[in-house]
Scaffold this motif. Structure first.
Motif, PDB file in Angstrom:
ATOM      1  N   LEU A   1      63.496 -29.908  66.911  1.00  0.00           N
ATOM      2  CA  LEU A   1      64.748 -29.722  65.043  1.00  0.00           C
ATOM      3  C   LEU A   1      63.253 -29.197  64.146  1.00  0.00           C
ATOM      4  O   LEU A   1      64.230 -29.231  63.038  1.00  0.00           O
ATOM      5  CB  LEU A   1      65.251 -30.699  64.962  1.00  0.00           C
ATOM      6  N   ASN A   2      62.441 -29.656  64.501  1.00  0.00           N
ATOM      7  CA  ASN A   2      61.565 -29.686  63.092  1.00  0.00           C
ATOM      8  C   ASN A   2      61.921 -30.342  62.057  1.00  0.00           C
ATOM      9  O   ASN A   2      61.496 -30.069  60.903  1.00  0.00           O
ATOM     10  CB  ASN A   2      61.140 -27.901  62.967  1.00  0.00           C
ATOM     11  N   ARG A   3      61.793 -31.865  62.579  1.00  0.00           N
ATOM     12  CA  ARG A   3      61.991 -32.835  61.737  1.00  0.00           C
ATOM     13  C   ARG A   3      61.537 -34.163  61.902  1.00  0.00           C
ATOM     14  O   ARG A   3      61.394 -34.283  63.021  1.00  0.00           O
ATOM     15  CB  ARG A   3      63.895 -33.469  61.565  1.00  0.00           C
ATOM     16  N   THR A   4      61.386 -34.814  60.967  1.00  0.00           N
ATOM     17  CA  THR A   4      61.023 -36.438  61.301  1.00  0.00           C
ATOM     18  C   THR A   4      61.641 -37.075  62.687  1.00  0.00           C
ATOM     19  O   THR A   4      62.687 -37.076  61.987  1.00  0.00           O
ATOM     20  CB  THR A   4      60.346 -36.818  60.292  1.00  0.00           C
ATOM     21  N   GLU A   5      61.338 -38.329  62.765  1.00  0.00           N
ATOM     22  CA  GLU A   5      61.965 -38.635  64.016  1.00  0.00           C
ATOM     23  C   GLU A   5      63.303 -39.740  62.872  1.00  0.00           C
ATOM     24  O   GLU A   5      64.287 -40.247  63.526  1.00  0.00           O
ATOM     25  CB  GLU A   5      60.866 -39.866  64.769  1.00  0.00           C
ATOM     26  N   GLU A   6      62.535 -40.089  61.825  1.00  0.00           N
ATOM     27  CA  GLU A   6      63.221 -41.103  61.470  1.00  0.00           C
ATOM     28  C   GLU A   6      64.926 -39.953  60.546  1.00  0.00           C
ATOM     29  O   GLU A   6      65.256 -41.137  60.609  1.00  0.00           O
ATOM     30  CB  GLU A   6      62.505 -42.179  60.245  1.00  0.00           C
ATOM     31  N   SER A   7      64.769 -38.828  60.313  1.00  0.00           N
ATOM     32  CA  SER A   7      65.222 -38.432  59.691  1.00  0.00           C
ATOM     33  C   SER A   7      66.334 -37.367  60.635  1.00  0.00           C
ATOM     34  O   SER A   7      67.489 -37.360  60.665  1.00  0.00           O
ATOM     35  CB  SER A   7      64.621 -36.542  59.360  1.00  0.00           C
ATOM     36  N   THR A   8      66.083 -37.808  61.874  1.00  0.00           N
ATOM     37  CA  THR A   8      66.764 -37.074  63.011  1.00  0.00           C
ATOM     38  C   THR A   8      67.746 -38.350  63.323  1.00  0.00           C
ATOM     39  O   THR A   8      68.756 -38.382  63.866  1.00  0.00           O
ATOM     40  CB  THR A   8      66.090 -36.827  64.787  1.00  0.00           C
ATOM     41  N   ARG A   9      66.818 -39.517  63.837  1.00  0.00           N
ATOM     42  CA  ARG A   9      67.860 -40.482  63.778  1.00  0.00           C
ATOM     43  C   ARG A   9      69.234 -40.601  63.247  1.00  0.00           C
ATOM     44  O   ARG A   9      69.354 -41.642  63.390  1.00  0.00           O
ATOM     45  CB  ARG A   9      67.036 -42.125  63.786  1.00  0.00           C
ATOM     46  N   ASP A  10      68.601 -40.902  61.698  1.00  0.00           N
ATOM     47  CA  ASP A  10      69.654 -41.499  60.510  1.00  0.00           C
ATOM     48  C   ASP A  10      70.755 -40.401  60.302  1.00  0.00           C
ATOM     49  O   ASP A  10      72.013 -40.583  60.161  1.00  0.00           O
ATOM     50  CB  ASP A  10      68.746 -40.978  59.213  1.00  0.00           C
ATOM     51  N   ALA A  11      70.296 -39.173  60.705  1.00  0.00           N
ATOM     52  CA  ALA A  11      71.369 -38.440  60.938  1.00  0.00           C
ATOM     53  C   ALA A  11      72.604 -38.068  62.134  1.00  0.00           C
ATOM     54  O   ALA A  11      73.836 -38.287  62.133  1.00  0.00           O
ATOM     55  CB  ALA A  11      70.684 -36.684  60.825  1.00  0.00           C
ATOM     56  N   ALA A  12      71.733 -39.080  62.729  1.00  0.00           N
ATOM     57  CA  ALA A  12      72.735 -39.272  64.564  1.00  0.00           C
ATOM     58  C   ALA A  12      73.392 -40.684  64.513  1.00  0.00           C
ATOM     59  O   ALA A  12      75.332 -40.238  64.433  1.00  0.00           O
ATOM     60  CB  ALA A  12      71.686 -39.758  65.539  1.00  0.00           C
ATOM     61  N   ARG A  13      72.742 -41.437  63.424  1.00  0.00           N
ATOM     62  CA  ARG A  13      73.473 -42.436  63.238  1.00  0.00           C
ATOM     63  C   ARG A  13      75.243 -41.618  62.090  1.00  0.00           C
ATOM     64  O   ARG A  13      76.035 -42.648  62.125  1.00  0.00           O
ATOM     65  CB  ARG A  13      72.722 -43.578  62.571  1.00  0.00           C
ATOM     66  N   GLN A  14      74.309 -41.356  61.032  1.00  0.00           N
ATOM     67  CA  GLN A  14      75.160 -40.549  59.659  1.00  0.00           C
ATOM     68  C   GLN A  14      76.471 -40.203  61.005  1.00  0.00           C
ATOM     69  O   GLN A  14      77.603 -40.231  60.242  1.00  0.00           O
ATOM     70  CB  GLN A  14      74.950 -39.868  59.094  1.00  0.00           C
ATOM     71  N   HIS A  15      76.713 -38.972  61.565  1.00  0.00           N
ATOM     72  CA  HIS A  15      77.226 -38.546  62.170  1.00  0.00           C
ATOM     73  C   HIS A  15      78.185 -38.827  63.525  1.00  0.00           C
ATOM     74  O   HIS A  15      78.647 -38.477  64.799  1.00  0.00           O
ATOM     75  CB  HIS A  15      77.098 -36.739  63.074  1.00  0.00           C
ATOM     76  N   GLY A  16      77.226 -40.225  63.683  1.00  0.00           N
ATOM     77  CA  GLY A  16      78.029 -41.214  65.123  1.00  0.00           C
ATOM     78  C   GLY A  16      78.012 -40.641  66.652  1.00  0.00           C
ATOM     79  O   GLY A  16      78.090 -40.079  67.544  1.00  0.00           O
ATOM     80  N   MET A  17      76.899 -39.687  66.474  1.00  0.00           N
ATOM     81  CA  MET A  17      75.631 -39.601  67.318  1.00  0.00           C
ATOM     82  C   MET A  17      74.955 -40.954  68.044  1.00  0.00           C
ATOM     83  O   MET A  17      74.739 -41.633  67.346  1.00  0.00           O
ATOM     84  CB  MET A  17      74.692 -38.591  67.759  1.00  0.00           C
ATOM     85  N   THR A  18      74.539 -40.799  69.525  1.00  0.00           N
ATOM     86  CA  THR A  18      73.474 -41.786  69.982  1.00  0.00           C
ATOM     87  C   THR A  18      72.383 -40.535  70.212  1.00  0.00           C
ATOM     88  O   THR A  18      73.148 -39.544  71.274  1.00  0.00           O
ATOM     89  CB  THR A  18      74.370 -42.734  71.096  1.00  0.00           C
ATOM     90  N   ILE A  19      71.332 -41.825  70.404  1.00  0.00           N
ATOM     91  CA  ILE A  19      70.030 -41.109  71.518  1.00  0.00           C
ATOM     92  C   ILE A  19      69.829 -41.918  71.388  1.00  0.00           C
ATOM     93  O   ILE A  19      69.997 -43.345  71.733  1.00  0.00           O
ATOM     94  CB  ILE A  19      69.064 -40.724  70.374  1.00  0.00           C
ATOM     95  N   SER A  20      69.522 -41.840  73.264  1.00  0.00           N
ATOM     96  CA  SER A  20      69.555 -42.550  74.139  1.00  0.00           C
ATOM     97  C   SER A  20      68.592 -43.133  74.232  1.00  0.00           C
ATOM     98  O   SER A  20      67.822 -44.408  74.755  1.00  0.00           O
ATOM     99  CB  SER A  20      69.604 -41.935  75.694  1.00  0.00           C
ATOM    100  N   LYS A  21      67.311 -42.620  74.270  1.00  0.00           N
ATOM    101  CA  LYS A  21      66.171 -43.018  74.241  1.00  0.00           C
ATOM    102  C   LYS A  21      65.239 -42.961  72.943  1.00  0.00           C
ATOM    103  O   LYS A  21      64.778 -41.683  72.657  1.00  0.00           O
ATOM    104  CB  LYS A  21      65.499 -42.257  75.494  1.00  0.00           C
ATOM    105  N   LEU A  22      65.410 -43.708  71.964  1.00  0.00           N
ATOM    106  CA  LEU A  22      64.440 -43.794  71.234  1.00  0.00           C
ATOM    107  C   LEU A  22      63.282 -44.057  70.509  1.00  0.00           C
ATOM    108  O   LEU A  22      62.672 -43.595  69.089  1.00  0.00           O
ATOM    109  CB  LEU A  22      65.448 -45.235  69.781  1.00  0.00           C
ATOM    110  N   ARG A  23      62.817 -43.786  71.724  1.00  0.00           N
ATOM    111  CA  ARG A  23      61.086 -44.077  71.327  1.00  0.00           C
ATOM    112  C   ARG A  23      60.466 -42.278  72.174  1.00  0.00           C
ATOM    113  O   ARG A  23      61.136 -41.944  73.589  1.00  0.00           O
ATOM    114  CB  ARG A  23      59.976 -44.916  71.963  1.00  0.00           C
TER     115      ARG A  23
END
Length: 59
Positions: free
Chosen positions: A37-59
């Motif tokens: 997505l050409n985004r930072t990991e922090e931004s990606t994690r925050d967007a997923a959290r805000q929209h109720g999505m779960t990322i299985s592997k955070l690293r």
């Protein structure tokens, strides 16, 4: 020297959120999703959290 256009503090577009949801649903990792997505990991994690999505592997 080539410069990358940073999406620093840019709002997420609906198509980016759809791609985030698709990649997260496929079990992709945070680093892989952020790079796609050409985004930072922090931004990606925050967007997923805000929209109720779960990322299985955070690293």
């Amino acid at each position: 020297m080539s410069q990358k256009i940073a999406k620093h503090k840019q709002p997420w577009k609906p198509e980016e959120l759809q791609k985030l949801q698709t990649l997260a649903g496929k079990g992709k990792g945070l680093k892989e999703i952020a790079k796609a997505l050409n985004r930072t990991e922090e931004s990606t994690r925050d967007a997923a959290r805000q929209h109720g999505m779960t990322i299985s592997k955070l690293r």
